[in-house]
Design a protein around this motif. Sequence first.
Motif, short mmCIF file in Angstrom:
data_model
loop_
_atom_site.label_atom_id
_atom_site.label_comp_id
_atom_site.label_asym_id
_atom_site.label_seq_id
_atom_site.Cartn_x
_atom_site.Cartn_y
_atom_site.Cartn_z
N PRO A 57 71.17 -10.46 73.97
CA PRO A 57 70.48 -11.90 74.26
C PRO A 57 69.90 -11.87 75.27
N GLY A 58 68.58 -12.46 75.47
CA GLY A 58 67.92 -12.71 76.20
C GLY A 58 66.84 -11.56 76.78
N THR A 59 66.75 -10.43 75.69
CA THR A 59 65.95 -9.54 76.04
C THR A 59 65.40 -8.93 74.74
N GLY A 60 64.38 -8.09 74.87
CA GLY A 60 63.80 -7.33 73.80
C GLY A 60 63.68 -6.02 73.71
N VAL A 61 63.37 -5.25 72.61
CA VAL A 61 63.32 -4.05 72.18
C VAL A 61 62.20 -3.60 71.47
N CYS A 62 61.87 -2.37 71.36
CA CYS A 62 60.51 -1.75 70.74
C CYS A 62 61.01 -1.25 69.26
N ALA A 63 60.40 -1.42 68.44
CA ALA A 63 60.66 -0.84 67.09
C ALA A 63 59.28 -0.26 66.44
N LEU A 64 59.27 0.67 65.79
CA LEU A 64 58.38 1.32 64.92
C LEU A 64 58.11 0.58 63.53
N VAL A 65 57.17 -0.07 63.30
CA VAL A 65 57.23 -0.73 61.78
C VAL A 65 55.62 -0.15 61.39
N ASN A 66 55.78 0.46 60.21
CA ASN A 66 54.58 0.97 59.62
C ASN A 66 53.45 1.72 60.76
N GLY A 67 54.20 2.31 61.31
CA GLY A 67 53.22 3.17 62.54
C GLY A 67 52.70 2.43 63.54
N GLN A 68 53.07 1.17 63.70
CA GLN A 68 52.83 0.03 64.86
C GLN A 68 53.90 -0.21 65.56
N GLN A 69 53.84 0.00 67.08
CA GLN A 69 54.84 -0.47 67.77
C GLN A 69 55.01 -2.11 67.85
N VAL A 70 56.20 -2.64 67.78
CA VAL A 70 56.41 -3.82 67.42
C VAL A 70 57.68 -4.42 68.65
N ALA A 71 57.58 -5.47 69.53
CA ALA A 71 58.38 -6.07 70.52
C ALA A 71 59.30 -6.89 69.61
N VAL A 72 60.62 -6.61 69.60
CA VAL A 72 61.50 -7.43 68.93
C VAL A 72 62.36 -8.21 69.97
N PHE A 73 62.18 -9.61 69.81
CA PHE A 73 63.08 -10.37 70.94
C PHE A 73 64.21 -11.11 70.30
#
Length: 107
Positions: free
Chosen positions: A14-30
């Motif tokens: 909680p209070g942070t973000g991670v990076c995920a690969l979605v359809n070849g794009q880097q997405v920041a998830v918070f």
Amino acid sequence: MAFEQVCDINDIIPGTGVCALVNGQQVAVFRPSEEEQVFAISNMDPFARSNVLSRGLLAEHKGDLWVASPLKKQRFNLATGQCMEDERFNVKAYQARVNNGIVEISA
């Protein structure tokens, strides 16, 4: 609309973000708080042209949640991707949800 599973909600502190690969794009998830609420925007900081937004600092301004880039400190709205300092540099916002404890992002 199709959603892609990216991680367990408990994988995001909680209070942070991670990076995920979605359809070849880097997405920041918070995950702004202990609640099962998540937001997702492009991980690319358009000012620095680096994939770093998932490592930014979360902030609240006038009731909205924002992330400040760790490099140049511009702020991006977690719900819309709007840049507070210069709307010519908005980032893509993704639909995000938690389904049975799993974080899902619109693909």
